[in-house]
Design a protein around this motif. Structure first.
Motif, PDB file in Angstrom:
ATOM      1  N   SER A 139      13.955   1.070  40.885  1.00 55.78           N
ATOM      2  CA  SER A 139      14.917   2.328  40.724  1.00 55.78           C
ATOM      3  C   SER A 139      14.708   2.847  39.131  1.00 55.78           C
ATOM      4  N   GLU A 140      14.729   2.207  38.155  1.00 61.50           N
ATOM      5  CA  GLU A 140      14.642   2.619  36.945  1.00 61.50           C
ATOM      6  C   GLU A 140      13.354   3.490  36.555  1.00 61.50           C
ATOM      7  N   ALA A 141      12.307   2.824  37.155  1.00 61.52           N
ATOM      8  CA  ALA A 141      10.638   3.452  37.013  1.00 61.52           C
ATOM      9  C   ALA A 141      10.810   4.782  37.827  1.00 61.52           C
ATOM     10  N   ASP A 142      11.548   4.849  38.882  1.00 65.27           N
ATOM     11  CA  ASP A 142      11.503   6.160  39.914  1.00 65.27           C
ATOM     12  C   ASP A 142      12.262   7.183  39.159  1.00 65.27           C
ATOM     13  N   LEU A 143      13.414   6.744  38.597  1.00 64.74           N
ATOM     14  CA  LEU A 143      14.517   7.873  37.853  1.00 64.74           C
ATOM     15  C   LEU A 143      13.669   8.318  36.736  1.00 64.74           C
ATOM     16  N   ALA A 144      13.105   7.274  36.027  1.00 67.02           N
ATOM     17  CA  ALA A 144      12.259   7.781  34.899  1.00 67.02           C
ATOM     18  C   ALA A 144      11.231   8.800  35.291  1.00 67.02           C
ATOM     19  N   ARG A 145      10.524   8.561  36.121  1.00 65.65           N
ATOM     20  CA  ARG A 145       9.317   9.412  36.675  1.00 65.65           C
ATOM     21  C   ARG A 145       9.809  10.841  37.004  1.00 65.65           C
ATOM     22  N   ALA A 146      11.150  10.702  37.550  1.00 62.35           N
ATOM     23  CA  ALA A 146      11.481  11.880  38.146  1.00 62.35           C
ATOM     24  C   ALA A 146      12.133  13.008  36.901  1.00 62.35           C
ATOM     25  N   ARG A 147      12.215  12.741  35.763  1.00 70.25           N
ATOM     26  CA  ARG A 147      12.755  13.182  34.540  1.00 70.25           C
ATOM     27  C   ARG A 147      11.658  14.230  34.210  1.00 70.25           C
ATOM     28  N   ASP A 148      12.285  15.629  33.772  1.00 71.10           N
ATOM     29  CA  ASP A 148      11.519  16.642  33.411  1.00 71.10           C
ATOM     30  C   ASP A 148      10.952  16.402  31.962  1.00 71.10           C
ATOM     31  N   ASP A 149      10.383  17.348  31.323  1.00 73.11           N
ATOM     32  CA  ASP A 149       9.812  17.126  30.076  1.00 73.11           C
ATOM     33  C   ASP A 149      10.820  17.486  29.053  1.00 73.11           C
ATOM     34  N   ASP A 150      11.637  18.405  29.370  1.00 76.31           N
ATOM     35  CA  ASP A 150      12.458  18.778  28.604  1.00 76.31           C
ATOM     36  C   ASP A 150      13.908  17.863  28.344  1.00 76.31           C
ATOM     37  N   GLY A 151      13.890  16.772  29.407  1.00 68.23           N
ATOM     38  CA  GLY A 151      14.909  15.690  29.482  1.00 68.23           C
ATOM     39  C   GLY A 151      16.027  15.728  30.497  1.00 68.23           C
ATOM     40  N   LEU A 152      15.956  16.762  31.199  1.00 69.81           N
ATOM     41  CA  LEU A 152      16.883  17.047  32.464  1.00 69.81           C
ATOM     42  C   LEU A 152      15.958  16.661  33.361  1.00 69.81           C
ATOM     43  N   TRP A 153      16.972  16.470  34.733  1.00 69.50           N
ATOM     44  CA  TRP A 153      16.378  16.382  35.995  1.00 69.50           C
ATOM     45  C   TRP A 153      16.442  17.637  37.182  1.00 69.50           C
ATOM     46  N   THR A 154      15.645  17.725  37.906  1.00 71.67           N
ATOM     47  CA  THR A 154      15.647  18.545  38.848  1.00 71.67           C
ATOM     48  C   THR A 154      16.393  18.060  40.057  1.00 71.67           C
ATOM     49  N   GLN A 155      17.317  18.770  40.485  1.00 70.45           N
ATOM     50  CA  GLN A 155      17.976  18.338  42.043  1.00 70.45           C
ATOM     51  C   GLN A 155      17.399  19.197  43.029  1.00 70.45           C
ATOM     52  N   ALA A 174      21.329   9.795  32.771  1.00 72.44           N
ATOM     53  CA  ALA A 174      21.052   9.250  31.713  1.00 72.44           C
ATOM     54  C   ALA A 174      21.850   7.874  31.445  1.00 72.44           C
ATOM     55  N   PHE A 175      23.055   7.899  31.833  1.00 73.71           N
ATOM     56  CA  PHE A 175      23.778   6.799  31.725  1.00 73.71           C
ATOM     57  C   PHE A 175      23.173   5.727  32.610  1.00 73.71           C
ATOM     58  N   ALA A 176      22.890   6.049  33.801  1.00 74.27           N
ATOM     59  CA  ALA A 176      22.165   4.831  34.829  1.00 74.27           C
ATOM     60  C   ALA A 176      21.066   4.369  34.318  1.00 74.27           C
ATOM     61  N   LEU A 177      20.074   5.244  33.767  1.00 76.97           N
ATOM     62  CA  LEU A 177      18.784   4.867  33.221  1.00 76.97           C
ATOM     63  C   LEU A 177      18.957   4.116  32.006  1.00 76.97           C
ATOM     64  N   GLY A 178      20.048   4.302  31.032  1.00 76.62           N
ATOM     65  CA  GLY A 178      19.965   3.961  29.930  1.00 76.62           C
ATOM     66  C   GLY A 178      19.852   5.303  28.745  1.00 76.62           C
ATOM     67  N   THR A 179      20.912   5.529  28.081  1.00 74.56           N
ATOM     68  CA  THR A 179      20.517   6.690  27.303  1.00 74.56           C
ATOM     69  C   THR A 179      19.915   6.448  26.074  1.00 74.56           C
TER      70      THR A 179
END
Length: 370
Positions: free
Chosen positions: A179-195, A215-220
């Motif tokens: 799950s961590e790897a999946d959430l990290a892969r989904a992160r945009d280059d500017d640090g946000l995520w797209t929903q 960010a909290f779930a992934l580790g800030t």
């Protein structure tokens, strides 16, 4: 303007009093215990139910959230039976929110799907079959493009991490890593995520649907403070955050705005932003009673958690006093309104916040305490 004044109201004149707060919390708990029915669970508030099938069973505004809150509050009720009934009812009901396009993995949702309901039932009874089902639900959520707490991987990642800590089962370690790897892969280059959710493409900042909970779930990281500084809006000594970058419709509540940002990110935010957001929460006043109410998501208790986190960050007693003032107001709102049996929108959420104010330290429900 940084917030909508019409959605706020003056603070109650009642001063914080520990004995009164304990009694008010006990009244909320006693009412919830009295309202419980072993078959139909709790009555649903009209605003929560809308077109949903009954009984409401989910974590957000249904029976599982009430069970979890009552366990935290030490209620005298057979919570294991209530949690099992909620899970059975969830599985009997037709698919929820059929009017909205939902993720393919919607059943894995923490706050609206089976994951949250099953987790509460597992916590109440530690059943091995439930643990197996939870593992299936968590792994099935990988690849979910919602990229937010309510439906997406951040919610199930929090469950996986909690299950690893509670069981020590190495399969949960693998689920956490996946799950961590999946959430990290989904992160945009500017640090946000797209929903990708409800038929829309968004980039939310707040904890209900966006950046700070992810960010909290992934580790800030150190970069997360930069992201929040870039999107902060300033007006004199005040600070707030829009729901979306560049969005003009400002809110000041847990799900969108400074209260949720502070409740989730106060520990790493730059202190000028922490204090600017806290000043705005306090000076705006509690959220108004009729439309918003006492709850966690978009009510007075959720805003109060922002103030309580500022006390934890600064150790300035002023912010604890102000958090407690919001707790009194939230408890009064809960008693003034028709009962609403819901963790995120009702009285038990206000009771949890007031309990944390008694201790002078808070962990926001289901972001920091599963």
């Amino acid at each position: 303007m940084l917030y909508a004044p019409e959605l706020h109201e003056p603070l109650t004149d009642r001063a914080w009093d520990e004995a009164w707060a304990r009694d008010a919390i006990a009244r909320v708990v006693a009412d919830a215990v009295h309202a419980y029915d072993p078959e139909s669970l709790w009555p649903a508030n009209e605003s929560d139910a809308e077109d949903l099938p009954l009984p409401l069973t989910d974590l957000y505004c249904g029976a599982s959230g009430v069970v979890w809150a009552l366990e935290e509050l030490g209620a005298p009720l057979d919570l294991r039976a209530a949690a099992a009934r909620a899970l059975a009812a969830f599985r009997e009901l037709p698919d929820a929110i059929v009017s909205l396009p939902l993720p393919e993995q919607r059943n894995s949702s923490l706050l609206a799907g089976e994951t949250g309901v099953a987790f509460v039932a597992w916590r109440a009874g530690s059943d091995d079959a439930l643990a197996e089902r939870l593992l299936e639900l968590v792994r099935a959520n990988v690849g979910n493009e919602a990229n937010e707490l309510l439906w997406g991987v951040p919610g199930t990642l929090l469950v996986a991490r909690t299950m690893l800590a509670r069981t020590g089962d190495e399969r949960w370690r693998d689920a956490v890593a996946e799950s961590e790897a999946d959430l990290a892969r989904a992160r945009d280059d500017d640090g946000l995520w797209t929903q990708h959710l409800y038929g829309h493409v968004t980039r939310y900042l707040g904890p209900a649907h966006g950046f700070v909970a992810n960010a909290f779930a992934l580790g800030t990281t150190d970069d997360d403070a930069r992201v929040l500084r870039e999107h902060a809006l300033h007006e004199g000594e005040y600070v707030n955050w829009p729901p979306l970058p560049g969005h003009e419709k400002m809110r000041l509540q847990w799900c969108h705005g400074a209260p949720g940002i502070l409740a989730t990110a106060a520990s790493y935010l730059d202190e000028d932003l922490v204090l600017g957001g806290a000043r705005l929460i306090w000076d705006a006043g509690p959220l108004e009673t009729q439309e918003k109410g006492p709850g966690l998501c978009h009510g007075t208790a959720g805003n109060g958690y922002g103030l309580l986190k500022v006390f934890e960050r600064t150790q300035d007693e002023l912010w604890l006093e102000r958090a407690r003032a919001f707790a009194v107001h939230a408890l009064e709102q809960a008693e003034a309104l028709p009962p609403r049996y819901s963790l995120f929108t009702g009285g038990v959420g206000a009771a949890l916040f007031a309990t944390d104010c008694l201790e002078g330290a808070g962990r926001f429900p289901f972001i920091e305490r599963l």
